[in-house]
Design an enzyme around this catalytic site. Sequence first.
Site, PDB file in Angstrom:
ATOM      1  N   GLU A   1      -8.017  -4.105   5.725  1.00  0.00           N
ATOM      2  CA  GLU A   1      -7.873  -3.813   4.296  1.00  0.00           C
ATOM      3  C   GLU A   1      -6.796  -4.667   3.645  1.00  0.00           C
ATOM      4  O   GLU A   1      -6.968  -5.133   2.521  1.00  0.00           O
ATOM      5  CB  GLU A   1      -7.585  -2.314   4.103  1.00  0.00           C
ATOM      6  CG  GLU A   1      -8.818  -1.487   4.417  1.00  0.00           C
ATOM      7  CD  GLU A   1      -8.558   0.010   4.386  1.00  0.00           C
ATOM      8  OE1 GLU A   1      -8.007   0.526   5.386  1.00  0.00           O
ATOM      9  OE2 GLU A   1      -8.888   0.655   3.392  1.00  0.00           O
TER      10      GLU A   1
ATOM     11  N   ARG B   1      -9.955  16.975   6.419  1.00  0.00           N
ATOM     12  CA  ARG B   1     -10.743  17.339   5.226  1.00  0.00           C
ATOM     13  C   ARG B   1     -12.135  17.803   5.630  1.00  0.00           C
ATOM     14  O   ARG B   1     -12.724  17.268   6.573  1.00  0.00           O
ATOM     15  CB  ARG B   1     -10.892  16.141   4.286  1.00  0.00           C
ATOM     16  CG  ARG B   1      -9.618  15.814   3.538  1.00  0.00           C
ATOM     17  CD  ARG B   1      -9.814  14.615   2.614  1.00  0.00           C
ATOM     18  NE  ARG B   1      -8.714  13.707   2.776  1.00  0.00           N
ATOM     19  CZ  ARG B   1      -8.806  12.380   2.693  1.00  0.00           C
ATOM     20  NH1 ARG B   1      -9.963  11.789   2.429  1.00  0.00           N
ATOM     21  NH2 ARG B   1      -7.749  11.627   2.859  1.00  0.00           N
TER      22      ARG B   1
ATOM     23  N   HIS C   1     -12.337   3.962  -0.332  1.00  0.00           N
ATOM     24  CA  HIS C   1     -12.391   3.030   0.805  1.00  0.00           C
ATOM     25  C   HIS C   1     -13.158   1.761   0.446  1.00  0.00           C
ATOM     26  O   HIS C   1     -13.706   1.082   1.319  1.00  0.00           O
ATOM     27  CB  HIS C   1     -13.122   3.658   2.028  1.00  0.00           C
ATOM     28  CG  HIS C   1     -12.367   4.750   2.716  1.00  0.00           C
ATOM     29  ND1 HIS C   1     -13.013   5.824   3.295  1.00  0.00           N
ATOM     30  CD2 HIS C   1     -11.052   4.923   2.948  1.00  0.00           C
ATOM     31  CE1 HIS C   1     -12.120   6.630   3.847  1.00  0.00           C
ATOM     32  NE2 HIS C   1     -10.927   6.105   3.645  1.00  0.00           N
TER      33      HIS C   1
ATOM     34  N   ARG D   1      -2.560  -1.980  -3.511  1.00  0.00           N
ATOM     35  CA  ARG D   1      -3.678  -1.059  -3.389  1.00  0.00           C
ATOM     36  C   ARG D   1      -3.492   0.038  -4.437  1.00  0.00           C
ATOM     37  O   ARG D   1      -2.433   0.652  -4.514  1.00  0.00           O
ATOM     38  CB  ARG D   1      -3.691  -0.427  -2.004  1.00  0.00           C
ATOM     39  CG  ARG D   1      -4.732   0.650  -1.912  1.00  0.00           C
ATOM     40  CD  ARG D   1      -4.688   1.340  -0.578  1.00  0.00           C
ATOM     41  NE  ARG D   1      -5.760   2.323  -0.495  1.00  0.00           N
ATOM     42  CZ  ARG D   1      -5.636   3.486   0.114  1.00  0.00           C
ATOM     43  NH1 ARG D   1      -4.500   3.829   0.708  1.00  0.00           N
ATOM     44  NH2 ARG D   1      -6.656   4.314   0.166  1.00  0.00           N
TER      45      ARG D   1
ATOM     46  N   HIS E   1     -16.958   3.995   7.632  1.00  0.00           N
ATOM     47  CA  HIS E   1     -15.501   3.915   7.785  1.00  0.00           C
ATOM     48  C   HIS E   1     -15.048   5.266   8.314  1.00  0.00           C
ATOM     49  O   HIS E   1     -14.995   6.265   7.577  1.00  0.00           O
ATOM     50  CB  HIS E   1     -14.845   3.603   6.422  1.00  0.00           C
ATOM     51  CG  HIS E   1     -13.350   3.558   6.474  1.00  0.00           C
ATOM     52  ND1 HIS E   1     -12.624   2.383   6.363  1.00  0.00           N
ATOM     53  CD2 HIS E   1     -12.434   4.537   6.645  1.00  0.00           C
ATOM     54  CE1 HIS E   1     -11.332   2.657   6.461  1.00  0.00           C
ATOM     55  NE2 HIS E   1     -11.196   3.967   6.630  1.00  0.00           N
ATOM     56  N   LEU E   2     -14.760   5.314   9.623  1.00  0.00           N
ATOM     57  CA  LEU E   2     -14.384   6.582  10.255  1.00  0.00           C
ATOM     58  C   LEU E   2     -12.937   6.494  10.714  1.00  0.00           C
ATOM     59  O   LEU E   2     -12.645   6.033  11.820  1.00  0.00           O
ATOM     60  CB  LEU E   2     -15.302   6.872  11.457  1.00  0.00           C
ATOM     61  CG  LEU E   2     -16.813   6.731  11.229  1.00  0.00           C
ATOM     62  CD1 LEU E   2     -17.575   6.979  12.537  1.00  0.00           C
ATOM     63  CD2 LEU E   2     -17.286   7.702  10.149  1.00  0.00           C
TER      64      LEU E   2
ATOM     65  N   ASN F   1       0.871  -1.168   0.000  1.00  0.00           N
ATOM     66  CA  ASN F   1       0.000   0.000   0.000  1.00  0.00           C
ATOM     67  C   ASN F   1       0.915   1.227   0.000  1.00  0.00           C
ATOM     68  O   ASN F   1       1.418   1.631   1.045  1.00  0.00           O
ATOM     69  CB  ASN F   1      -0.886  -0.056   1.253  1.00  0.00           C
ATOM     70  CG  ASN F   1      -1.818   1.131   1.353  1.00  0.00           C
ATOM     71  OD1 ASN F   1      -1.733   2.077   0.573  1.00  0.00           O
ATOM     72  ND2 ASN F   1      -2.712   1.081   2.328  1.00  0.00           N
TER      73      ASN F   1
HETATM   74  P1  AMP Z   1      -7.283   5.168  10.689  1.00  0.00           P
HETATM   75  O1  AMP Z   1      -7.230   6.111   9.531  1.00  0.00           O
HETATM   76  O2  AMP Z   1      -8.315   4.111  10.564  1.00  0.00           O
HETATM   77  O3  AMP Z   1      -5.926   4.621  11.096  1.00  0.00           O
HETATM   78  O4  AMP Z   1      -7.772   6.046  11.933  1.00  0.00           O
HETATM   79  C1  AMP Z   1      -6.915   6.972  12.566  1.00  0.00           C
HETATM   80  C2  AMP Z   1      -7.714   7.889  13.479  1.00  0.00           C
HETATM   81  O5  AMP Z   1      -8.461   7.110  14.417  1.00  0.00           O
HETATM   82  C3  AMP Z   1      -6.861   8.793  14.338  1.00  0.00           C
HETATM   83  O6  AMP Z   1      -6.588   9.997  13.692  1.00  0.00           O
HETATM   84  C4  AMP Z   1      -7.714   9.034  15.557  1.00  0.00           C
HETATM   85  O7  AMP Z   1      -8.458  10.231  15.366  1.00  0.00           O
HETATM   86  C5  AMP Z   1      -8.708   7.907  15.570  1.00  0.00           C
HETATM   87  N1  AMP Z   1      -8.616   7.092  16.771  1.00  0.00           N
HETATM   88  C6  AMP Z   1      -7.762   6.083  17.058  1.00  0.00           C
HETATM   89  N2  AMP Z   1      -8.006   5.591  18.291  1.00  0.00           N
HETATM   90  C7  AMP Z   1      -9.034   6.304  18.803  1.00  0.00           C
HETATM   91  C8  AMP Z   1      -9.765   6.289  20.034  1.00  0.00           C
HETATM   92  N3  AMP Z   1      -9.475   5.429  21.007  1.00  0.00           N
HETATM   93  N4  AMP Z   1     -10.764   7.187  20.187  1.00  0.00           N
HETATM   94  C9  AMP Z   1     -11.066   8.058  19.215  1.00  0.00           C
HETATM   95  N5  AMP Z   1     -10.429   8.115  18.040  1.00  0.00           N
HETATM   96  C10 AMP Z   1      -9.424   7.255  17.835  1.00  0.00           C
END
Ligand code: AMP
Length: 374
Positions: A359, A216, A155, A66, A183-184, A9
């Site tokens: 992923e 963003r 995503h 990817r 997907h957050l 990736n």
């Molecule tokens: P990802 O792009 O899936 O790796 O998500 C990264 C984001 O997940 C980080 O910028 C954090 O804002 C959020 N994150 C990770 N752990 C936590 C948590 N325990 N509570 C809230 N947000 C989290």
Amino acid sequence: MTARVLVLNCGSSSVKYRLFSGERTVASGLVEKIGEAGSEVTDHAAALRHVMSTLDLGQLTAVGHRVVHGGKRFSEPTLIDDDVIAAVRALTPLAPLHNPANLAGIEVARELLPGVPQVAIFDTAFHRTLPDFAATYAIDAAVAEEFGIHRYGFHGTSHAYVARRTGEVVGRPAADLNVITLHLGNGASACAVTGGRSVATSMGLSPLPGLVMGTRSGDIDPSIVFHLVRVAGMTLDEVDDLLNKRSGLLGLSGANDMREVIARCEAGDPAAMLAFEVYCQRIKSTVGAYYAQLGRVDAITFTAGVGENSAPVRAAALAGLGRLGITVDPAANDAAERGERIISPPGAEVAVCVIPTEEELEIATQSLACLDRG
Ligand code: AMP
């Protein structure tokens, strides 16, 4: 024999890799700051050469790459040849930061691993099933056609994986399910999935629109761009930078990490509280819109960094939707569990799930499926 798949990736300044033997990860890692001032790693080729020198790549079945943008052409995992490389290159204007990095990975892997099949897994492919009404922007149709203006969505690998796993978690075949996947992560997008097919998604031509993200903006009135250029005297590049890198949670609260935003909320910071509210309300409106489109929702699934870990976000994003059959059980939501789980009360009309995304595993799985299809 157990299949061994290397998943690559390549981001604009990073290379993430994972080596699978079956579903088991035997090696994984990340090279960052590629090409940045002071970094020893000058480019993707150097990074990949280094990574590959540390791995046992004997008996490799495939390399899964990817690839962010597959335009309208690629609707499934695709065996890479010169023609595919040319097509991915031709899509660079739609993904100027991502596709060149993805191509760099492909080219080095082809050079270093001649004879090993290389498969491209596109972020956009899962959304090629969007109905026309959901993929069409209401602008001059001839202009849209000429310049590829279309909702592509992103995503896709993650939405596809968690939608499929949702079927397992709720114990019903994915083919019968209507699911809304959220997907957050740093980037964030929502997707409506019916019978395993994407029918609505919140990202568009690019990964900028839709939900509020770390940096963003998500959806804004497009005329804000004209206003900033004409009235504020910003250049288009400055607006691009503003909306992609200095907006979202960061722009509203000064922090792009949801953990920090929540800590500031707890300390009574009004800017953080507003950012949290804007973020969660945007998710709620999107769930409402997809509910209306689907007509019936069986499950809502949270995934990625925020979705998997933030009980306050999950609770706030779905608060007040009881009339739609959507409720979150506070004890289940707050439990310190990490795996796949249901956080709605038993017997709820809509199962609310948390499913960690995988992923890289999905890329490996799809790469092998592509080889099997021949
Ligand atoms: P990802 O792009 O899936 O790796 O998500 C990264 C984001 O997940 C980080 O910028 C954090 O804002 C959020 N994150 C990770 N752990 C936590 C948590 N325990 N509570 C809230 N947000 C989290």
